[in-house]
Design a protein around this motif. Structure first.
Motif, PDB file in Angstrom:
ATOM      1  N   LYS A  34       0.921  -1.228   0.058  1.00  0.00           N
ATOM      2  CA  LYS A  34      -0.053   0.042  -0.173  1.00  0.00           C
ATOM      3  C   LYS A  34       0.840   1.209   0.106  1.00  0.00           C
ATOM      4  N   SER A  35       2.119   1.168   0.534  1.00  0.00           N
ATOM      5  CA  SER A  35       2.759   2.327   0.732  1.00  0.00           C
ATOM      6  C   SER A  35       3.391   2.923  -0.691  1.00  0.00           C
ATOM      7  N   TYR A  36       3.230   2.042  -1.635  1.00  0.00           N
ATOM      8  CA  TYR A  36       3.890   2.362  -2.987  1.00  0.00           C
ATOM      9  C   TYR A  36       2.639   2.666  -3.974  1.00  0.00           C
ATOM     10  N   LEU A  37       1.266   2.865  -3.110  1.00  0.00           N
ATOM     11  CA  LEU A  37       0.332   3.287  -4.240  1.00  0.00           C
ATOM     12  C   LEU A  37      -0.062   4.744  -4.052  1.00  0.00           C
ATOM     13  N   LYS A  38      -0.471   5.567  -5.043  1.00  0.00           N
ATOM     14  CA  LYS A  38      -0.803   6.846  -5.057  1.00  0.00           C
ATOM     15  C   LYS A  38      -2.103   7.161  -4.514  1.00  0.00           C
ATOM     16  N   GLY A  39      -2.978   6.049  -4.525  1.00  0.00           N
ATOM     17  CA  GLY A  39      -4.271   6.170  -4.156  1.00  0.00           C
ATOM     18  C   GLY A  39      -5.461   6.286  -5.165  1.00  0.00           C
ATOM     19  N   ASP A  40      -5.070   6.607  -6.574  1.00  0.00           N
ATOM     20  CA  ASP A  40      -5.952   6.752  -7.707  1.00  0.00           C
ATOM     21  C   ASP A  40      -5.800   5.731  -8.683  1.00  0.00           C
ATOM     22  N   GLU A  41      -4.962   4.536  -8.194  1.00  0.00           N
ATOM     23  CA  GLU A  41      -4.892   3.488  -9.347  1.00  0.00           C
ATOM     24  C   GLU A  41      -6.186   2.708  -9.431  1.00  0.00           C
ATOM     25  N   ILE A  47       0.852  -0.944 -14.277  1.00  0.00           N
ATOM     26  CA  ILE A  47       1.820  -0.093 -13.532  1.00  0.00           C
ATOM     27  C   ILE A  47       3.296  -0.811 -13.693  1.00  0.00           C
ATOM     28  N   THR A  63       7.567   0.250  -6.641  1.00  0.00           N
ATOM     29  CA  THR A  63       7.618   1.263  -7.711  1.00  0.00           C
ATOM     30  C   THR A  63       9.177   1.695  -7.892  1.00  0.00           C
ATOM     31  N   ASN A  64       9.863   1.703  -6.892  1.00  0.00           N
ATOM     32  CA  ASN A  64      11.463   2.134  -6.731  1.00  0.00           C
ATOM     33  C   ASN A  64      12.269   1.351  -7.517  1.00  0.00           C
TER      34      ASN A  64
END
Length: 275
Positions: A34-41, A47, A63-64
């Motif tokens: 969850k820490s790698y999600l922007k919230g609008d996916e 991705i 995503t890094n």
């Protein structure tokens, strides 16, 4: 898992409180925390992620981008040394482990080393290997004196500084020819001094003299005085230029650039012409 150690574009299958599960090519899923999600996916959205294993050896996507993916080199700092190996900083939350058996030499905490990222097929995990000689390519005949290359300093010896050229080849900057401070990890843009028979390349930091390109320009000019034009230009293939003039494409481009600057030739779509 074909995606292990690689950058891949994966589809979002579903969301959970822990993050998003992405579809792998073998039909399995991998978690993007969850820490790698922007919230609008959204589900079905593609991705770009890097897939490796977490501290419990479970596949995980992030995503890094690390400093190197599988089958790539990078200069990495040794963060922790244990009797089993070394943990290297490669730009991700979980460090890359270099087993003791895969060390080219004993490592020191805080020092930097050239490491290749590999898949340990016994454990299906990513590991680092600092025995770089096993992966360095030796087919350097495509390089020629005077050619500028990109590289990174990866080791220092009494003789000089070892440079990884274009991520594949080994070069050397001799200490008695280096007049500025260099350190392991520094990026450099040296020039080829000599291509050795063993496939290694002698380098120099200073640009070579113009003598070589002046001789090439003179050769082309002499031919043009007889033929008036040549069906060669920037788009000509290296093989075509080699066949007609006996020089590399880079040498040719540098030479005609000098002639054009001196207004001795014109460069047309059908080739070069004597003015």
């Amino acid at each position: 898992m074909k995606e292990l150690g690689k950058i891949s574009s994966l589809l979002i299958n579903r969301f959970t409180p822990n993050g998003a599960y992405l579809a792998l090519r073998d039909g399995e899923e991998v978690l993007l925390p969850k820490s790698y999600l922007k919230g609008d996916e959204k589900e079905g959205e593609e991705i770009e992620v890097f897939v490796y294993t977490d501290s419990e050896d479970r596949p995980v996507a992030v995503t890094n981008r690390p400093n190197a993916i599988v089958d790539e080199f990078a200069v990495m700092e040794a963060k922790e040394i244990t009797k089993f190996g070394a943990f290297m900083d490669w730009g991700l939350q979980k460090d890359l482990f270099v087993p003791k058996s895969e060390m080219g030499k004993d490592m020191v905490e805080g020092e930097k080393y050239l490491v290749m990222v590999c898949v340990d097929h016994k454990t299906n995990r990513l590991i680092g290997v600092s025995k770089y000689e096993d992966f360095i390519l030796t087919d350097t005949q495509g390089y020629e004196p005077g050619q500028q290359v990109e590289g990174v300093v990866f080791d220092e010896s009494e003789l000089g500084f070892k440079v990884l050229i274009e991520g594949k080849f080994e070069g050397l900057l001799y200490k008695n020819e280096v007049f500025r401070n260099l350190a392991v990890g520094d990026k450099v843009s040296p020039f080829v001094k000599k291509v050795r028979q063993d496939g290694k390349v002698d380098l120099m930091l200073e640009a070579p003299t113009r003598e070589k390109y002046e001789k090439g320009a003179e050769k082309i000019l002499e031919i043009l005085k007889v033929r008036k034009s040549l069906p060669l230009h920037d788009k000509s293939s290296p093989e075509e230029i080699q066949k007609v003039l006996g020089m590399s494409k880079k040498h040719f481009k540098q030479s005609i650039g000098q002639l054009y600057k001196d207004k001795k030739i014109t460069i047309e779509p059908d080739g070069i012409h004597l003015t």
